[in-house]
Design a protein around this motif. Structure first.
Motif, short mmCIF file in Angstrom:
data_model
loop_
_atom_site.label_atom_id
_atom_site.label_comp_id
_atom_site.label_asym_id
_atom_site.label_seq_id
_atom_site.Cartn_x
_atom_site.Cartn_y
_atom_site.Cartn_z
N ALA A 162 9.07 -19.52 4.84
CA ALA A 162 8.17 -18.56 4.96
C ALA A 162 8.09 -17.54 3.59
O ALA A 162 8.61 -17.72 2.80
N PHE A 163 7.06 -16.92 3.87
CA PHE A 163 6.86 -15.88 2.45
C PHE A 163 5.92 -14.59 3.19
O PHE A 163 5.34 -14.80 4.48
N GLU A 191 1.96 -12.47 6.23
CA GLU A 191 3.09 -13.51 6.33
C GLU A 191 2.71 -14.56 6.34
O GLU A 191 1.47 -15.01 6.49
N ARG A 216 6.80 1.90 6.53
CA ARG A 216 8.15 2.14 6.25
C ARG A 216 8.19 3.67 5.63
O ARG A 216 7.21 4.11 5.21
N PHE A 245 17.00 -12.34 1.90
CA PHE A 245 16.60 -11.84 3.06
C PHE A 245 17.31 -12.44 4.34
O PHE A 245 17.53 -13.58 4.07
N GLN A 249 7.63 -5.05 9.14
CA GLN A 249 7.37 -6.26 8.15
C GLN A 249 6.71 -7.19 9.03
O GLN A 249 6.81 -7.31 10.51
N SER A 297 6.88 -10.24 9.37
CA SER A 297 7.68 -11.18 9.45
C SER A 297 8.26 -11.15 11.08
O SER A 297 8.49 -12.51 11.76
N PHE A 300 16.53 -13.38 7.10
CA PHE A 300 15.93 -14.51 7.90
C PHE A 300 15.64 -16.04 7.05
O PHE A 300 14.82 -16.64 7.44
N GLN A 305 0.79 -6.32 4.72
CA GLN A 305 1.27 -7.69 4.38
C GLN A 305 0.60 -8.85 4.76
O GLN A 305 -0.32 -8.79 5.78
N GLY A 327 7.86 -12.08 -1.71
CA GLY A 327 9.27 -12.56 -1.18
C GLY A 327 9.17 -13.87 -0.25
O GLY A 327 8.13 -14.08 0.39
N ALA A 328 10.09 -14.60 -0.59
CA ALA A 328 9.97 -15.94 0.46
C ALA A 328 11.22 -16.69 0.52
O ALA A 328 12.41 -15.99 0.06
N GLY A 329 11.18 -17.53 1.25
CA GLY A 329 12.67 -18.42 1.32
C GLY A 329 12.37 -19.77 2.37
O GLY A 329 11.31 -19.90 2.95
#
Ligand code: PHE
Length: 347
Positions: free
Chosen positions: A313-314, A218, A203, A256, A177, A179, A258, A216, A290-292
């Protein structure tokens, strides 16, 4: 030279020889070469006649000179005539062999276009660039620490199973990732932080919508007072610009390690506008990223005080966006470089 008769004979035989020789010639070049040998002042048949003038008795000199000059003029005319004849033929031949048909249609020139992945990545970079994000480029080989541990995913954490990892050694792996880049950025820079980080990730995963290598993007924002609302507002703007006016986002709870809270972000279906179609499987919504909110533990680990700063972050899957936007149903089509597919996608 005894008398003029002898001279006449000699001149006649030279004439006959020149005529016969010229008849054998086929090119202006060979005519030119032959002419040189005839007129050469030392060895040439005509050239040497002039040298012999010295040996001629005085009373014959005038007549000798006259006849030799006539002979010279005759020979020059002969050579010129032949030269002109061959030159004309040669030019004609050259023009014909070099003929160009200017009315012939030109061969089609194939022009290269940007790959759909590149188009999407550039578009995303432009959108976030215009919002003031900087670009951070991470590395494809990472340590276990940056890819997992520092992202609140220690060794025994079940979330490690979410991403089947290619390990290079105990310590090194191919990042699963982008990330991992978050940690490098937060270690190197104090808030305010506002970066995006595009790149390849890996992966052990392989089907119509998953590939062992994909890309990706980020995103990370850390500053005072950053909330989930900021994330939502920014994502709404992002989807409008990438999928079109009238699209918006919906956040669904997710997990997630993190981020806390974590969300899956759906975009309202840009094809049916919520009515339900094949693309959105009748739901009116399509999952895009995905995010948060950045987990406090992660901030702390990077030496950022979570009581002062917060962030979001996303992570966007670039192939996923390309597949949705261009109606591609198999991720492999994006990696096979089949021009029949790629030529259908132009912007
Ligand atoms: N790294 C997550 C993944 O690859 C996506 C993500 C990025 C989620 C940032 C939250 C915040 O699935």
């Amino acid at each position: 030279m005894a008398d003029l008769n002898e001279l006449s004979e000699k001149l006649s035989s030279i004439k006959a020889e020149i005529k016969a020789e010229l008849e054998k010639k086929e090119t202006s070049k060979s005519v030119f070469e032959y002419r040189k040998t005839i007129f050469d002042s030392k060895t040439g048949k005509i050239g040497s006649l002039m040298r012999e003038m010295g040996k001629i008795p005085n009373e014959m000199k005038a007549e000798y000179g006259k006849r030799v000059n006539e002979m010279k003029a005759w020979a020059q005319d002969m050579f010129e005539e032949m030269d002109e004849k061959f030159r004309k033929e040669e030019m004609k031949h050259r023009y014909e062999s070099e003929k160009l048909d200017v009315t012939m249609p030109a061969r089609e020139i194939k022009i290269g276009y940007l790959h759909p992945n590149t188009l999407i990545r550039n578009r995303i970079v432009d959108i976030f660039g215009s919002m003031g994000f900087e670009i951070y480029e991470g590395t494809e080989i990472e340590t276990d620490y940056y890819n997992f541990t520092a992202l609140n995913t220690p060794d025994d954490h079940p979330a490690r199973d979410m991403q089947d990892t290619f390990y290079l050694s105990d310590k090194f792996l191919l990042r699963t990732q982008t990330s991992a880049g978050q940690i490098h950025v937060m270690e190197a820079k104090k808030p305010p932080i506002k970066i995006i980080s595009p790149g390849k990730v890996f992966r052990s995963d392989d089907d119509a919508t998953h590939s062992p290598m994909f890309s990706q993007m980020e995103g990370l924002v850390v500053d005072k007072g950053i909330t989930l609302c900021d994330l939502k507002g920014m994502l709404d703007e992002f989807v409008r610009r990438i999928f079109g006016e009238g699209t918006s986002t919906r956040l669904r709870p997710s997990y997630f390690p993190f981020t806390e809270p974590s969300v899956e972000v759906d975009v309202s279906c840009f094809q049916c506008h919520g009515k339900g179609c094949k693309l959105c499987k009748g739901t009116g919504w399509i999952e895009v990223l995905g995010a948060g909110v950045v987990n406090k533990k992660v901030l702390e680990g990077c030496g950022i005080d979570p009581d002062v700063y917060s962030g979001f972050a996303f992570g966007i899957g670039i192939e996923r966006i390309a597949m949705l936007k261009y109606g591609i149903n198999n991720i492999k089509l994006l990696f096979e470089s089949d021009l029949r597919v790629l030529e259908q996608i132009r912007e």
